[in-house]
Write a protein that holds these residues in place. Sequence first.
Motif, PDB file in Angstrom:
ATOM      1  N   THR A  36       0.727  -1.031  -0.009  1.00  0.00           N
ATOM      2  CA  THR A  36      -0.207  -0.471  -0.114  1.00  0.00           C
ATOM      3  C   THR A  36       0.769   1.093   0.025  1.00  0.00           C
ATOM      4  O   THR A  36       0.342   2.523  -0.526  1.00  0.00           O
ATOM      5  CB  THR A  36      -0.686   0.483   1.309  1.00  0.00           C
ATOM      6  N   GLU A  37       2.459   0.806   0.614  1.00  0.00           N
ATOM      7  CA  GLU A  37       2.907   2.121   0.309  1.00  0.00           C
ATOM      8  C   GLU A  37       4.726   2.467   0.353  1.00  0.00           C
ATOM      9  O   GLU A  37       4.556   0.558   0.411  1.00  0.00           O
ATOM     10  CB  GLU A  37       2.725   2.978   2.153  1.00  0.00           C
ATOM     11  N   GLY A  38       5.166   2.858  -0.393  1.00  0.00           N
ATOM     12  CA  GLY A  38       6.703   2.561  -0.156  1.00  0.00           C
ATOM     13  C   GLY A  38       7.518   3.325   0.600  1.00  0.00           C
ATOM     14  O   GLY A  38       6.645   5.075  -0.204  1.00  0.00           O
ATOM     15  N   ALA A  51      12.257   1.489   0.851  1.00  0.00           N
ATOM     16  CA  ALA A  51      10.894   0.499   1.494  1.00  0.00           C
ATOM     17  C   ALA A  51      10.479   0.367   0.773  1.00  0.00           C
ATOM     18  O   ALA A  51       9.797   1.106   0.879  1.00  0.00           O
ATOM     19  CB  ALA A  51      11.420   0.570   3.273  1.00  0.00           C
ATOM     20  N   ALA A  52       8.809  -0.765   1.804  1.00  0.00           N
ATOM     21  CA  ALA A  52       7.516  -0.558   1.288  1.00  0.00           C
ATOM     22  C   ALA A  52       7.329  -1.111   2.373  1.00  0.00           C
ATOM     23  O   ALA A  52       8.564  -1.875   3.433  1.00  0.00           O
ATOM     24  CB  ALA A  52       7.406  -1.721  -0.039  1.00  0.00           C
ATOM     25  N   THR A  53       5.877  -1.324   2.768  1.00  0.00           N
ATOM     26  CA  THR A  53       5.284  -1.210   3.854  1.00  0.00           C
ATOM     27  C   THR A  53       5.080  -3.155   4.292  1.00  0.00           C
ATOM     28  O   THR A  53       5.175  -3.592   3.627  1.00  0.00           O
ATOM     29  CB  THR A  53       3.417  -0.774   3.711  1.00  0.00           C
ATOM     30  N   GLU A  87      -1.587   5.695  -1.331  1.00  0.00           N
ATOM     31  CA  GLU A  87      -2.870   5.285  -1.974  1.00  0.00           C
ATOM     32  C   GLU A  87      -3.889   6.430  -0.658  1.00  0.00           C
ATOM     33  O   GLU A  87      -4.384   6.397  -0.880  1.00  0.00           O
ATOM     34  CB  GLU A  87      -2.825   4.488  -1.952  1.00  0.00           C
ATOM     35  N   SER A  88      -3.015   6.565  -0.042  1.00  0.00           N
ATOM     36  CA  SER A  88      -3.318   7.348   1.434  1.00  0.00           C
ATOM     37  C   SER A  88      -3.570   9.053   1.144  1.00  0.00           C
ATOM     38  O   SER A  88      -2.642   9.136   0.047  1.00  0.00           O
ATOM     39  CB  SER A  88      -3.070   6.861   2.733  1.00  0.00           C
ATOM     40  N   THR A  89      -4.358  10.088   1.714  1.00  0.00           N
ATOM     41  CA  THR A  89      -4.222  11.240   1.131  1.00  0.00           C
ATOM     42  C   THR A  89      -3.319  11.589   2.377  1.00  0.00           C
ATOM     43  O   THR A  89      -3.219  12.908   2.135  1.00  0.00           O
ATOM     44  CB  THR A  89      -5.151  12.201   1.086  1.00  0.00           C
TER      45      THR A  89
END
Length: 123
Positions: A36-38, A51-53, A87-89
């Motif tokens: 979902t995040e990098g 890194a990634a989540t 993907e979050s704001t």
Amino acid sequence: MPDQTIPAGTADAELSAEDAKLVTLARGARARVGATEGASVRDQDGRTYAAATVSLPSLKVTALQLAVASAVAAGATTIEAAAVATESTTLDGAGHDAVRDLADDAPIHVAAPDGILLGTVTE
């Protein structure tokens, strides 16, 4: 997201070349594993860490926390800048705090998965 200094929807082309690279690295880390995040950070020597989540039953680490941890494990003492592709704001609080542990004023660029800059947190 607190203290945005760059208006939402601005292309990352308006970032410095070094900061645009951080956004690219964050996007790549995210896409590589479908997270979902990098995130990525640049230390005082110009070295970058991406890194990634991580979300396991026994371990949950945000991408930004892990990028900061990787930098510290490699000997970094200061973070010059960071980027998160999400993907979050909003910027996650734990990742923000990890960057602030090493730098009170390093910009944290928050970008959408397509690289469009959502904002930059400076505090």
